[in-house]
Design a protein around this motif. Sequence first.
Motif, mmCIF file in Angstrom:
data_model
loop_
_atom_site.group_PDB
_atom_site.id
_atom_site.type_symbol
_atom_site.label_atom_id
_atom_site.label_comp_id
_atom_site.label_asym_id
_atom_site.label_seq_id
_atom_site.Cartn_x
_atom_site.Cartn_y
_atom_site.Cartn_z
ATOM 1 N N PRO A 114 12.606 -17.965 -14.148
ATOM 2 C CA PRO A 114 11.527 -18.611 -13.540
ATOM 3 C C PRO A 114 10.931 -17.952 -12.261
ATOM 4 O O PRO A 114 11.602 -17.426 -11.638
ATOM 5 C CB PRO A 114 12.122 -19.941 -13.673
ATOM 6 C CG PRO A 114 13.566 -19.868 -13.342
ATOM 7 C CD PRO A 114 13.663 -18.718 -14.178
ATOM 8 N N ALA A 115 9.709 -18.120 -12.295
ATOM 9 C CA ALA A 115 8.924 -17.359 -11.192
ATOM 10 C C ALA A 115 9.650 -17.723 -9.758
ATOM 11 O O ALA A 115 10.001 -19.071 -9.516
ATOM 12 C CB ALA A 115 7.417 -17.679 -11.113
ATOM 13 N N LEU A 116 9.738 -16.834 -8.971
ATOM 14 C CA LEU A 116 10.347 -17.093 -7.509
ATOM 15 C C LEU A 116 9.156 -16.648 -6.613
ATOM 16 O O LEU A 116 8.920 -15.627 -6.376
ATOM 17 C CB LEU A 116 11.428 -16.577 -7.189
ATOM 18 C CG LEU A 116 12.029 -16.671 -5.866
ATOM 19 C CD1 LEU A 116 12.449 -18.124 -5.580
ATOM 20 C CD2 LEU A 116 13.391 -15.936 -5.511
ATOM 21 N N LYS A 117 8.518 -17.819 -6.135
ATOM 22 C CA LYS A 117 7.277 -17.606 -5.140
ATOM 23 C C LYS A 117 7.791 -18.279 -3.699
ATOM 24 O O LYS A 117 7.942 -19.559 -3.720
ATOM 25 C CB LYS A 117 6.079 -18.021 -5.893
ATOM 26 C CG LYS A 117 5.657 -17.236 -6.784
ATOM 27 C CD LYS A 117 4.400 -17.753 -7.475
ATOM 28 C CE LYS A 117 4.004 -17.002 -8.919
ATOM 29 N NZ LYS A 117 2.631 -17.080 -9.329
ATOM 30 N N LEU A 118 7.496 -17.728 -2.663
ATOM 31 C CA LEU A 118 7.581 -18.128 -1.303
ATOM 32 C C LEU A 118 6.368 -18.178 -0.676
ATOM 33 O O LEU A 118 5.452 -17.190 -0.802
ATOM 34 C CB LEU A 118 8.657 -17.467 -0.704
ATOM 35 C CG LEU A 118 10.006 -17.278 -1.502
ATOM 36 C CD1 LEU A 118 11.051 -16.272 -0.488
ATOM 37 C CD2 LEU A 118 10.528 -18.740 -1.541
ATOM 38 N N ASP A 119 6.219 -18.880 0.525
ATOM 39 C CA ASP A 119 5.229 -18.984 1.424
ATOM 40 C C ASP A 119 5.469 -18.145 2.403
ATOM 41 O O ASP A 119 6.483 -17.659 2.759
ATOM 42 C CB ASP A 119 4.688 -20.581 1.704
ATOM 43 C CG ASP A 119 4.374 -21.538 0.605
ATOM 44 O OD1 ASP A 119 3.753 -20.836 -0.297
ATOM 45 O OD2 ASP A 119 4.645 -22.530 0.546
ATOM 46 N N SER A 120 4.267 -18.021 3.364
ATOM 47 C CA SER A 120 4.299 -17.232 4.428
ATOM 48 C C SER A 120 3.704 -17.867 5.714
ATOM 49 O O SER A 120 2.684 -18.676 5.332
ATOM 50 C CB SER A 120 3.815 -15.742 4.389
ATOM 51 O OG SER A 120 2.789 -15.575 4.013
ATOM 52 N N VAL A 121 4.128 -17.631 6.939
ATOM 53 C CA VAL A 121 3.469 -18.177 7.992
ATOM 54 C C VAL A 121 3.204 -17.173 9.082
ATOM 55 O O VAL A 121 3.605 -16.315 9.351
ATOM 56 C CB VAL A 121 4.056 -19.435 8.722
ATOM 57 C CG1 VAL A 121 4.503 -20.514 7.847
ATOM 58 C CG2 VAL A 121 5.467 -18.780 9.121
ATOM 59 N N LEU A 122 2.042 -17.311 9.865
ATOM 60 C CA LEU A 122 1.783 -16.646 11.124
ATOM 61 C C LEU A 122 2.127 -17.665 12.332
ATOM 62 O O LEU A 122 1.569 -18.785 12.520
ATOM 63 C CB LEU A 122 0.220 -16.331 11.212
ATOM 64 C CG LEU A 122 -0.261 -15.625 12.275
ATOM 65 C CD1 LEU A 122 0.595 -14.085 12.043
ATOM 66 C CD2 LEU A 122 -1.910 -15.268 12.292
ATOM 67 N N ALA A 123 3.137 -17.201 12.923
ATOM 68 C CA ALA A 123 3.506 -17.813 14.024
ATOM 69 C C ALA A 123 3.980 -17.219 15.337
ATOM 70 O O ALA A 123 3.659 -16.077 15.388
ATOM 71 C CB ALA A 123 5.147 -17.992 13.468
ATOM 72 N N TRP A 124 4.074 -18.253 16.481
ATOM 73 C CA TRP A 124 3.820 -17.683 17.852
ATOM 74 C C TRP A 124 4.838 -18.767 18.642
ATOM 75 O O TRP A 124 5.042 -19.793 18.120
ATOM 76 C CB TRP A 124 2.480 -17.605 18.429
ATOM 77 C CG TRP A 124 1.761 -19.001 18.158
ATOM 78 C CD1 TRP A 124 1.677 -19.673 18.927
ATOM 79 C CD2 TRP A 124 0.942 -19.408 17.225
ATOM 80 N NE1 TRP A 124 0.715 -20.879 18.791
ATOM 81 C CE2 TRP A 124 0.336 -20.434 17.505
ATOM 82 C CE3 TRP A 124 0.565 -18.970 15.989
ATOM 83 C CZ2 TRP A 124 -0.356 -21.420 16.678
ATOM 84 C CZ3 TRP A 124 -0.062 -19.609 15.085
ATOM 85 C CH2 TRP A 124 -0.607 -20.850 15.470
ATOM 86 N N ARG A 125 5.220 -18.374 19.872
ATOM 87 C CA ARG A 125 5.762 -19.302 20.765
ATOM 88 C C ARG A 125 4.752 -20.482 21.116
ATOM 89 O O ARG A 125 3.806 -19.890 21.823
ATOM 90 C CB ARG A 125 6.668 -18.511 21.645
ATOM 91 C CG ARG A 125 8.039 -17.666 21.371
ATOM 92 C CD ARG A 125 8.807 -18.812 20.919
ATOM 93 N NE ARG A 125 9.281 -19.582 21.646
ATOM 94 C CZ ARG A 125 10.495 -19.206 22.804
ATOM 95 N NH1 ARG A 125 10.981 -18.078 22.498
ATOM 96 N NH2 ARG A 125 10.633 -20.191 23.583
ATOM 97 N N GLY A 126 5.211 -21.567 21.123
ATOM 98 C CA GLY A 126 4.055 -22.489 21.669
ATOM 99 C C GLY A 126 4.361 -22.970 23.059
ATOM 100 O O GLY A 126 3.307 -22.808 23.724
ATOM 101 N N GLN A 127 5.587 -22.995 23.662
ATOM 102 C CA GLN A 127 5.764 -23.377 24.914
ATOM 103 C C GLN A 127 5.858 -21.983 25.911
ATOM 104 O O GLN A 127 7.001 -21.668 26.427
ATOM 105 C CB GLN A 127 6.583 -23.989 25.093
ATOM 106 C CG GLN A 127 6.745 -25.314 24.285
ATOM 107 C CD GLN A 127 5.587 -26.334 24.533
ATOM 108 O OE1 GLN A 127 5.168 -26.388 25.829
ATOM 109 N NE2 GLN A 127 4.976 -26.680 23.538
ATOM 110 N N GLN A 128 4.800 -21.232 25.866
ATOM 111 C CA GLN A 128 4.818 -19.876 26.580
ATOM 112 C C GLN A 128 3.360 -19.461 26.976
ATOM 113 O O GLN A 128 2.556 -19.619 26.114
ATOM 114 C CB GLN A 128 5.490 -19.022 25.365
ATOM 115 C CG GLN A 128 5.430 -17.530 25.971
ATOM 116 C CD GLN A 128 6.072 -16.550 25.038
ATOM 117 O OE1 GLN A 128 7.144 -16.661 24.425
ATOM 118 N NE2 GLN A 128 5.691 -15.392 24.684
#
Length: 288
Positions: A256-270
């Motif tokens: 069965p298909a294995l599909k994952l998501d991705s994120v664009l992330a950064w430090r918030g308290q900085q």
Amino acid sequence: MDIRVLNYFLITAREENVTRAAALLHMTQPTLSRQLKGLEAELQVDLFRRSNHSIYLTREGLLFRRRAQDMVNILERARDELQEKQELAGTIAIGCSELHSMAEVAKLIDAFQEQHPQVKFNLRSGNNDDIKGWIEQGVLDLGLLIEPVEIGKYDFVRLESQEEWGILAHQDSKFANYDAIRPGDLVGTRVITIADRVVQNELVSWSGDYAVKMRNKARYNLLYSAAMLAQQNHGVVICLKLNQTFDHLTFVPLEPALKLDSVLAWRGQQPHSAATKAFIEFVRQEKN
């Protein structure tokens, strides 16, 4: 520690020759040698191994070169940020995993630069662990990460593209003719798999009891080198489907298909530069 001496060290390490480095720095060879000796005395280690005509980095020198380059990069970015003018300018550093969703990030960069042409972007490739480490060190402003990833201490936007897992198999391999790879198909096969432990766990969960029966040939963090192994028909690469092709290699999806998501992330308290803050706000508006 004088930033000028760090630059002296980096140029000498690159040239592997004190005389040539001194000429590039417009200083005498004895003066440069004294500066390097002073740096070694301050650090209390030998950074170089010297011969009659060349100079080479020691193990400690190789480690320090990475740190010195990071320090120089951070200082240069800080200068840009402090000298920002009314027109938005500066450099935004983004860590990029090898992901299909990089196309989304590229579109965001293009659209942002249409509004702010003086803003430049510095892209640095790596896997999840590399990118998170560079964000923590202050080398990067944002990072493109594949899930699952621990993002509790980050702010982020989730991207639309899904990352599809499969294998790269040589055209002479029996797997090149499969319509899909199913759990158990790779038992006894030499596999080249990604080094990221969190993603490995996802692949192990997909494989189930068959995971321990596969033969690990190598691990990789970026796909190109792994593909070179597979081109010699030395195993198959478990990898993501990307917008690129390799000679003699065929991508076959998992089933069965294995599909994952991705994120664009950064430090918030900085604190961020004005350019980075503007880009983060732009990304939020586009993706939310």
